[in-house]
Design an enzyme around this catalytic site. Structure first.
Site, PDB file in Angstrom:
ATOM      1  N   ASN A  72       0.443   0.013  63.089  1.00  7.67           N
ATOM      2  CA  ASN A  72       1.823   0.392  62.782  1.00  7.67           C
ATOM      3  C   ASN A  72       2.776  -0.732  63.182  1.00  7.67           C
ATOM      4  O   ASN A  72       2.674  -1.245  64.300  1.00  7.67           O
ATOM      5  CB  ASN A  72       2.167   1.664  63.576  1.00  7.67           C
ATOM      6  CG  ASN A  72       3.445   2.319  63.127  1.00  7.67           C
ATOM      7  OD1 ASN A  72       3.829   2.234  61.979  1.00  7.67           O
ATOM      8  ND2 ASN A  72       4.118   2.993  64.047  1.00  7.67           N
ATOM      9  N   ASP A 127      -4.200  -2.353  67.170  1.00  8.47           N
ATOM     10  CA  ASP A 127      -3.280  -1.220  67.167  1.00  8.47           C
ATOM     11  C   ASP A 127      -3.997   0.022  66.612  1.00  8.47           C
ATOM     12  O   ASP A 127      -5.115   0.311  67.002  1.00  8.47           O
ATOM     13  CB  ASP A 127      -2.022  -1.599  66.380  1.00  8.47           C
ATOM     14  CG  ASP A 127      -0.876  -0.622  66.530  1.00  8.47           C
ATOM     15  OD1 ASP A 127      -0.182  -0.670  67.562  1.00  8.47           O
ATOM     16  OD2 ASP A 127      -0.686   0.197  65.615  1.00  8.47           O
ATOM     17  N   TRP A 128      -3.362   0.764  65.704  1.00  5.37           N
ATOM     18  CA  TRP A 128      -4.002   1.962  65.164  1.00  5.37           C
ATOM     19  C   TRP A 128      -5.240   1.631  64.336  1.00  5.37           C
ATOM     20  O   TRP A 128      -6.132   2.463  64.181  1.00  5.37           O
ATOM     21  CB  TRP A 128      -3.010   2.782  64.347  1.00  5.37           C
ATOM     22  CG  TRP A 128      -2.167   3.649  65.234  1.00  5.37           C
ATOM     23  CD1 TRP A 128      -0.862   3.454  65.602  1.00  5.37           C
ATOM     24  CD2 TRP A 128      -2.588   4.836  65.915  1.00  5.37           C
ATOM     25  NE1 TRP A 128      -0.446   4.439  66.459  1.00  5.37           N
ATOM     26  CE2 TRP A 128      -1.490   5.307  66.667  1.00  5.37           C
ATOM     27  CE3 TRP A 128      -3.792   5.537  65.969  1.00  5.37           C
ATOM     28  CZ2 TRP A 128      -1.562   6.452  67.456  1.00  5.37           C
ATOM     29  CZ3 TRP A 128      -3.864   6.672  66.756  1.00  5.37           C
ATOM     30  CH2 TRP A 128      -2.753   7.125  67.491  1.00  5.37           C
ATOM     31  N   GLU A 153      -5.268  -6.047  71.454  1.00  9.31           N
ATOM     32  CA  GLU A 153      -4.227  -5.028  71.568  1.00  9.31           C
ATOM     33  C   GLU A 153      -4.726  -3.697  71.003  1.00  9.31           C
ATOM     34  O   GLU A 153      -4.125  -3.113  70.092  1.00  9.31           O
ATOM     35  CB  GLU A 153      -2.956  -5.491  70.871  1.00  9.31           C
ATOM     36  CG  GLU A 153      -2.133  -6.455  71.684  1.00  9.31           C
ATOM     37  CD  GLU A 153      -1.512  -5.797  72.923  1.00  9.31           C
ATOM     38  OE1 GLU A 153      -0.708  -4.872  72.742  1.00  9.31           O
ATOM     39  OE2 GLU A 153      -1.822  -6.210  74.058  1.00  9.31           O
ATOM     40  N   HIS A 164       2.509  -7.872  71.502  1.00 13.52           N
ATOM     41  CA  HIS A 164       1.632  -6.943  70.789  1.00 13.52           C
ATOM     42  C   HIS A 164       1.051  -7.531  69.508  1.00 13.52           C
ATOM     43  O   HIS A 164      -0.153  -7.432  69.271  1.00 13.52           O
ATOM     44  CB  HIS A 164       2.387  -5.658  70.468  1.00 13.52           C
ATOM     45  CG  HIS A 164       1.549  -4.616  69.807  1.00 13.52           C
ATOM     46  ND1 HIS A 164       0.350  -4.172  70.330  1.00 13.52           N
ATOM     47  CD2 HIS A 164       1.712  -3.943  68.635  1.00 13.52           C
ATOM     48  CE1 HIS A 164      -0.178  -3.258  69.519  1.00 13.52           C
ATOM     49  NE2 HIS A 164       0.617  -3.113  68.484  1.00 13.52           N
TER      50      HIS A 164
END
Length: 320
Positions: free
Chosen positions: A56, A125-126, A149, A294
């Site tokens: 995201n 991330d996701w 991350e 990130h």
């Protein structure tokens, strides 16, 4: 290494400084629902395949400066999650973790064609939550994992974010209605604030234009609201927390080879987290990229790309 670009609605090709164009392919993952993806080798002339999964609020575009380094060594596939990038945006799509997982299950089963030990997953991330959940259930189809991350359990809010402002912002995002929803849906805060705030260098206007393109209309921003509400923090939501806990335990005990990137100060992976995973991940090659938050792909793409390519070829040499 110059960037590649993908053809998204609302993004003119001449607005991005690039000479390398990767066309998007499309694959039906449900009735009327298509997943768009980059594929550098549709004819499958390479023995190795790397699937790059974003989170995201990004898309396959996040990997634009990394894939050219990896492409000489492997088939590179980078999908856009449903509701994001150039993939379908079904009006009935709820954007929940398990809904994304179902679509990704269909996509990967068709792309991999049930090859045993066939793919490496590059996860962020996701994309890491979805990819690790899939890998846990399909370990026989995985060659290795590239992690940066990545999502892991956060028992408390203090574990999730080191700074009070970050905690308060994401707590606000998780309000059922009201200010959090207004920030993400009406004001597009994840694109306009969280994304550039997670990159050390300034993003160019052309890059921001590309990231904005899938979410120009507020009705298309539901995934940007839903994802912060799916984060497994303090045991909630229960179903996502259970899935993340399961793959996290599997990851720490898996004998798959891992390439682990981390930065300082980091965001999801802080320095103390990096020290933990450097020790606990088995068959792990750890790479410190330097200063980063990130979206490490935006600050250190050449280093990440070169390291992935080196890691792939070194593993081939070992296996042969």
């Amino acid at each position: 290494m110059k960037a590649f670009i993908t053809s998204l609605p609302g993004c003119e090709l001449d607005q991005v400084n690039s000479e390398i164009l990767f066309h998007l392919h499309r694959l039906y993952v449900d009735d009327g629902v298509e997943m768009a993806y980059v594929d550098t080798d549709p004819q499958q002339t390479h023995e190795m395949t790397v699937v790059f999964l974003h989170g995201n609020p990004t898309s396959s575009y996040l990997w634009r400066n990394i894939i050219p380094h990896v492409q000489p060594h492997a088939r590179c596939i980078a999908p856009d999650l449903i509701g994001m990038g150039a993939s379908s945006k079904p009006p009935s799509f709820d954007g929940r973790f398990h809904s994304h997982a179902r679509y990704l299950e269909t996509f990967l089963s068709q792309i991999n064609n049930n090859r045993i030990g066939g793919i490496d997953l590059a996860l962020h991330d996701w994309g890491s939550a979805l990819g690790l959940d899939w890998a846990r259930r399909h370990e026989e189809e995985i060659a290795g994992l590239v992690l940066m991350e990545f999502m892991h359990p956060w028992p408390t809010w203090e574990d999730f974010a080191a700074s009070r402002p970050a905690r308060e912002l994401f707590q606000l995002f998780r309000t059922p209605e009201g200010e959090g929803r207004k920030l993400l849906i009406e004001e597009n805060a994840f694109i306009e604030s969280v994304l550039p705030g997670g990159v050390i260098r300034p993003l160019t206007e052309a890059e921001m234009h590309h990231y904005r393109a899938p979410f120009l209309q507020p009705k298309h921003r539901e995934p940007l609201y839903r994802f912060p509400n799916e984060l497994p923090i303090a045991g909630q939501p229960e179903d996502v927390d259970a899935a993340v806990a399961a793959y996290h335990e599997w990851l720490l005990n898996s004998e798959l080879r891992n390439l682990f990137f981390w930065a300082s100060p980091g965001a999801l992976i802080r320095q103390e987290d990096a020290a933990f995973y450097e020790t606990k991940l088995q068959r792990c090659r750890s790479v410190f990229v330097g200063e980063g938050s990130h979206y490490l792909q935006e600050d250190h793409p050449d280093l990440i790309g070169r390291e992935i390519g080196s890691w792939l070829t070194s593993n081939v040499a070992i296996s042969t």
